[in-house]
Design a protein around this motif. Structure first.
Motif, mmCIF file in Angstrom:
data_model
loop_
_atom_site.group_PDB
_atom_site.id
_atom_site.type_symbol
_atom_site.label_atom_id
_atom_site.label_comp_id
_atom_site.label_asym_id
_atom_site.label_seq_id
_atom_site.Cartn_x
_atom_site.Cartn_y
_atom_site.Cartn_z
ATOM 1 N N PRO A 138 0.816 -1.226 0.000
ATOM 2 C CA PRO A 138 0.000 0.000 0.000
ATOM 3 C C PRO A 138 0.843 1.268 0.000
ATOM 4 C CG PRO A 138 -0.914 -1.595 1.531
ATOM 5 C CD PRO A 138 0.404 -2.146 1.075
ATOM 6 N N ALA A 139 1.937 1.272 0.777
ATOM 7 C CA ALA A 139 2.795 2.454 0.807
ATOM 8 C C ALA A 139 3.459 2.681 -0.547
ATOM 9 C CB ALA A 139 3.854 2.292 1.898
ATOM 10 N N ALA A 140 3.951 1.601 -1.162
ATOM 11 C CA ALA A 140 4.585 1.744 -2.472
ATOM 12 C C ALA A 140 3.588 2.219 -3.520
ATOM 13 C CB ALA A 140 5.209 0.413 -2.893
ATOM 14 N N LEU A 141 2.343 1.740 -3.427
ATOM 15 C CA LEU A 141 1.313 2.183 -4.375
ATOM 16 C C LEU A 141 1.027 3.675 -4.226
ATOM 17 C CD1 LEU A 141 -1.108 -0.852 -4.143
ATOM 18 C CD2 LEU A 141 -0.027 -0.030 -6.239
ATOM 19 N N LEU A 142 1.070 4.185 -3.020
ATOM 20 C CA LEU A 142 0.873 5.623 -2.822
ATOM 21 C C LEU A 142 1.952 6.432 -3.533
ATOM 22 C CD1 LEU A 142 -0.175 5.900 0.939
ATOM 23 C CD2 LEU A 142 -1.595 6.337 -1.072
ATOM 24 N N PRO A 162 -0.189 7.552 -10.074
ATOM 25 C CA PRO A 162 -0.531 8.963 -10.275
ATOM 26 C C PRO A 162 -1.633 9.417 -9.327
ATOM 27 C CG PRO A 162 -0.291 7.855 -12.386
ATOM 28 C CD PRO A 162 -0.221 6.782 -11.336
ATOM 29 N N LEU A 163 -1.522 10.642 -8.838
ATOM 30 C CA LEU A 163 -2.479 11.147 -7.857
ATOM 31 C C LEU A 163 -3.901 11.149 -8.403
ATOM 32 C CD1 LEU A 163 -0.337 14.129 -6.501
ATOM 33 C CD2 LEU A 163 -0.775 11.934 -5.368
ATOM 34 N N GLY A 164 -4.058 11.533 -9.669
ATOM 35 C CA GLY A 164 -5.384 11.514 -10.265
ATOM 36 C C GLY A 164 -5.969 10.121 -10.330
ATOM 37 N N LEU A 165 -5.117 9.134 -10.559
ATOM 38 C CA LEU A 165 -5.579 7.756 -10.619
ATOM 39 C C LEU A 165 -5.983 7.258 -9.238
ATOM 40 C CD1 LEU A 165 -6.084 5.470 -12.558
ATOM 41 C CD2 LEU A 165 -3.697 4.775 -12.321
ATOM 42 N N LEU A 166 -5.229 7.615 -8.218
ATOM 43 C CA LEU A 166 -5.616 7.242 -6.853
ATOM 44 C C LEU A 166 -6.993 7.799 -6.507
ATOM 45 C CD1 LEU A 166 -2.253 7.795 -4.916
ATOM 46 C CD2 LEU A 166 -3.386 5.606 -5.303
ATOM 47 N N ALA A 167 -7.218 9.057 -6.861
ATOM 48 C CA ALA A 167 -8.510 9.680 -6.568
ATOM 49 C C ALA A 167 -9.643 8.989 -7.319
ATOM 50 C CB ALA A 167 -8.458 11.167 -6.921
ATOM 51 N N LEU A 168 -9.423 8.662 -8.573
ATOM 52 C CA LEU A 168 -10.469 8.021 -9.373
ATOM 53 C C LEU A 168 -10.686 6.572 -8.966
ATOM 54 C CD1 LEU A 168 -9.759 9.591 -12.866
ATOM 55 C CD2 LEU A 168 -11.792 9.918 -11.457
ATOM 56 N N TRP A 169 -9.637 5.887 -8.528
ATOM 57 C CA TRP A 169 -9.838 4.542 -7.984
ATOM 58 C C TRP A 169 -10.799 4.586 -6.795
ATOM 59 C CZ3 TRP A 169 -4.259 2.063 -7.504
ATOM 60 C CH2 TRP A 169 -3.813 1.729 -8.788
ATOM 61 N N ALA A 170 -10.510 5.495 -5.877
ATOM 62 C CA ALA A 170 -11.353 5.594 -4.682
ATOM 63 C C ALA A 170 -12.782 5.984 -5.048
ATOM 64 C CB ALA A 170 -10.755 6.607 -3.708
ATOM 65 N N ALA A 171 -12.927 6.968 -5.926
ATOM 66 C CA ALA A 171 -14.260 7.409 -6.331
ATOM 67 C C ALA A 171 -14.997 6.298 -7.061
ATOM 68 C CB ALA A 171 -14.153 8.651 -7.215
ATOM 69 N N GLY A 172 -14.293 5.576 -7.927
ATOM 70 C CA GLY A 172 -14.923 4.490 -8.659
ATOM 71 C C GLY A 172 -15.404 3.388 -7.744
ATOM 72 N N SER A 208 0.982 13.601 -16.012
ATOM 73 C CA SER A 208 1.956 13.001 -15.101
ATOM 74 C C SER A 208 2.690 11.848 -15.777
ATOM 75 C CB SER A 208 1.251 12.506 -13.832
ATOM 76 O OG SER A 208 2.177 12.009 -12.895
ATOM 77 N N SER A 209 1.957 11.063 -16.554
ATOM 78 C CA SER A 209 2.571 9.934 -17.254
ATOM 79 C C SER A 209 3.512 10.408 -18.348
ATOM 80 C CB SER A 209 1.480 9.032 -17.835
ATOM 81 O OG SER A 209 2.027 7.955 -18.544
ATOM 82 N N SER A 241 7.373 8.057 -9.910
ATOM 83 C CA SER A 241 6.603 8.306 -8.684
ATOM 84 C C SER A 241 5.825 9.595 -8.903
ATOM 85 C CB SER A 241 7.490 8.399 -7.439
ATOM 86 O OG SER A 241 8.336 9.527 -7.494
ATOM 87 N N ASN A 242 4.738 9.749 -8.166
ATOM 88 C CA ASN A 242 3.857 10.890 -8.418
ATOM 89 C C ASN A 242 4.424 12.171 -7.834
ATOM 90 O OD1 ASN A 242 2.964 11.086 -5.626
ATOM 91 N ND2 ASN A 242 1.672 9.301 -6.018
ATOM 92 N N GLU A 243 3.731 13.250 -8.120
ATOM 93 C CA GLU A 243 4.225 14.587 -7.756
ATOM 94 C C GLU A 243 4.334 14.792 -6.253
ATOM 95 O OE1 GLU A 243 2.895 14.561 -11.870
ATOM 96 O OE2 GLU A 243 2.004 13.842 -9.999
ATOM 97 N N ALA A 244 3.498 14.135 -5.489
ATOM 98 C CA ALA A 244 3.545 14.294 -4.033
ATOM 99 C C ALA A 244 4.850 13.761 -3.451
ATOM 100 C CB ALA A 244 2.357 13.583 -3.384
#
Length: 559
Positions: A344-348, A352-362, A438-439, A450-453
């Motif tokens: 989970p930490a490596a996935l964070l 991409p941040l946008g993908l994380l947000a859309l995964w959760a929303a989906g 980002s990609s 790794s993402n921008e964060a």
């Protein structure tokens, strides 16, 4: 035949989540638009994967798969790499056959030397051979993109399908590993295909249930990590067939559920056996190394599997790997053992941040929207079970063990567009664009993304190691950099990978057996080795000055 089986695959199914308005034929002027966008997205993905495949030298795992594929083509049977079943390597063998390499059929050395022997000691061109070995996996990755599009379209319409495909096509992890001759993307893709076919089996079980079994078998015949998906797939089979039976009496529905589960099981078993029989119809098998003895529940599991002996022994070898004290690296700390929260930490970091947000929303939308709720078990349960299984593994090596997430959850992400609110459409479009940008910014260095964060690919090595950032892929780029910028320098090299430096024109010395004061010139170190540095190497790095980097995976120091 049941009335439910007379529907076409795209007819509305009760609880399927397919829009009524999606059943109306598109306007003639727009009929070509969706196929065109699908082609554009996949063409872009193909272009970046081919570019990456051409530029990267062999990663740590690839040479043994390519060499084993070459062994298969020359009738050597299953001698090497039994810890992975043959199907994925048979896919790679399609490209290897085109390259037509010279194979030393008399080679009888250890598995670790098999790949380097083929690439560098048998008269072959390693660049050409690796490209052709990678090409079938690239094609398969693109085909799985079509599955992502079709799955999301079936659930929520063409716009959802396009959004899901865009997220898939620009996923840095999928681009990175889809351009390598490895087994992670094929395994995840076959599992996604099985889930999609079972979703369609709610309308036409007689067609799609056997196909789902074949897709499950393909996953099992590619990598043993797919085994936890077996009970999930059988459960989804039961759900699909029960739903397809409609108003039939309970006893009849139960019989059809049991029959469908049997079909899926037999089809999967048949694919596994077929993959071994293709390699060697006589199923001759002798391990090149001692096969460990396993006890307890693991032994029972191995004994119950209805697969060839080579498969069972491969599982025993995998259990031995799991018992070894591997080293991990997370957020700047090197450790021995396993951290349950590593993936989970490596996935964070790696998503991409946008993908994380859309995964959760989906995930929320699939559960919350009534007409999508029946799809939740097909998307979220396999992803959750496979993630939980991967988190119990002892090898904290990279997010490549979770490539099913950018497939299953990306389909769910596309379903966000079922929420008919203008702001939802706008936010979703913005997040998809964020993922695309980002990609593209990491091109062509997708492995160390790794993402921008977390600072982008240039800083991934400060937080992760191994296949997350440095898997030996930049030896060729290092050769070019040394030739262009440092032509007359003395080179000291600590390289972690399967490539042979001298094959790419790098003449370097090993610095760790030499007194520190004698190591002068350029010290070149793979970032995975930097992460694990101790003793003499740590002393050398601490007394050097970083002056350059290659591919965000190799650091060049001045001494």
């Amino acid at each position: 035949m049941m009335a439910s089986e007379q529907r076409t695959a795209l007819d509305p199914v009760p609880g399927s989540g397919i829009h009524d308005d999606e059943q109306r034929p598109p306007r003639p002027a727009r009929r070509w638009l969706v196929p065109l966008l699908v082609v554009v997205l996949l063409a872009q993905m193909a272009a970046v994967m081919v570019t990456t495949a051409v530029q990267q030298t062999p990663t740590i795992d690839e040479p043994v798969y390519v060499a084993t594929a070459a062994e298969y083509l020359h009738g050597q049977g299953i001698r090497y790499n039994p810890e992975h079943p043959p199907l994925g390597k048979l896919v790679i063998a399609v490209g290897v056959a085109i390259a037509d390499p010279q194979v030393d059929t008399a080679f009888a050395g250890p598995q670790i030397d098999l790949g380097p022997h083929l690439l560098y000691e048998s008269g072959n061109d390693p660049w050409q051979l690796m490209f052709w070995g990678r090409l079938p996996v690239i094609v398969l990755t693109l085909l799985f993109g079509l599955v992502v599009f079709a799955f999301a379209r079936d659930l929520a319409g063409r716009a959802a399908g396009l959004a899901a495909l865009a997220l898939y096509a620009f996923s840095p992890d999928l681009v990175a590993h889809g351009s390598l001759a490895t087994l992670d993307v094929p395994t995840a893709g076959f599992l996604l295909t099985s889930a999609w076919l079972l979703w369609r089996a709610r309308a036409r079980p007689r067609l799609y249930v056997p196909l789902a079994g074949l897709a499950l078998g393909a996953a099992l015949a590619t990598k043993m990590s797919a085994l936890p998906a077996v009970p999930v797939t059988l459960g989804l089979t039961a759900v699909s067939v029960w739903s397809a039976c409609g108003g039939a009496e309970t006893r009849r529905r139960l019989l059809r559920v049991l029959a469908a589960a049997a079909v899926v099981t037999l089809a999967a078993i048949a694919v596994v056996w077929a993959s071994y029989l293709v390699v060697d119809p006589r199923l001759r098998w002798t391990s090149q190394e001692p096969v460990p003895v396993v006890h307890g529940l693991k032994a029972t599991l191995v004994d119950l599997l209805p697969f060839p002996q080579a498969y069972a022994d491969g599982m025993r070898l995998q259990f031995r790997f799991e018992n070894q004290p591997w080293g991990g690296f997370l957020f700047g700390r090197f450790y021995t053992g396993h951290l349950w929260y590593y993936l989970p930490a490596a996935l964070l970091v790696k998503t991409p941040l946008g993908l994380l947000a859309l995964w959760a929303a989906g995930a929320v939308v699939v559960v919350a929207v009534r007409r999508l709720r029946p799809a939740a078990p097909y998307l979220l349960v396999p992803a959750g079970v496979l993630l939980a299984s991967a988190m119990t593994g002892s090898r904290d090596f990279g997010t490549r063990y979770t490539l099913f997430l950018p497939m299953f959850l990306t389909v769910a992400a596309g379903c966000v567009l079922t929420v008919r609110r203008r702001w939802v459409t706008g936010v979703t479009a913005a997040l998809v664009l964020f993922v695309v940008v980002s990609s593209l910014r990491t091109f062509p260095y997708y492995l160390p993304y790794s993402n921008e964060a977390f600072g982008g690919p240039a800083r991934t090595h400060l937080r992760l190691h191994d296949s997350n950032v440095d898997w030996g892929q930049d030896l060729g780029r290092l050769a070019d950099r040394l030739r262009e910028r440092y032509p007359d320098e003395r080179i000291w090299l600590v390289y972690q990978g399967s490539g042979l430096p001298s094959a790419y024109g790098i003449e370097a010395s090993e610095p760790r057996g030499v007194p520190v004061d004698e190591v002068r010139g350029l010290l070149v170190v793979s970032d995975s080795s930097v992460a694990k540095a101790k003793g003499r190497l740590a002393e050398l790095i601490d007394s050097s000055r970083a002056i350059d980097e290659v591919g965000h995976s190799i650091t060049i120091y001045r001494r």
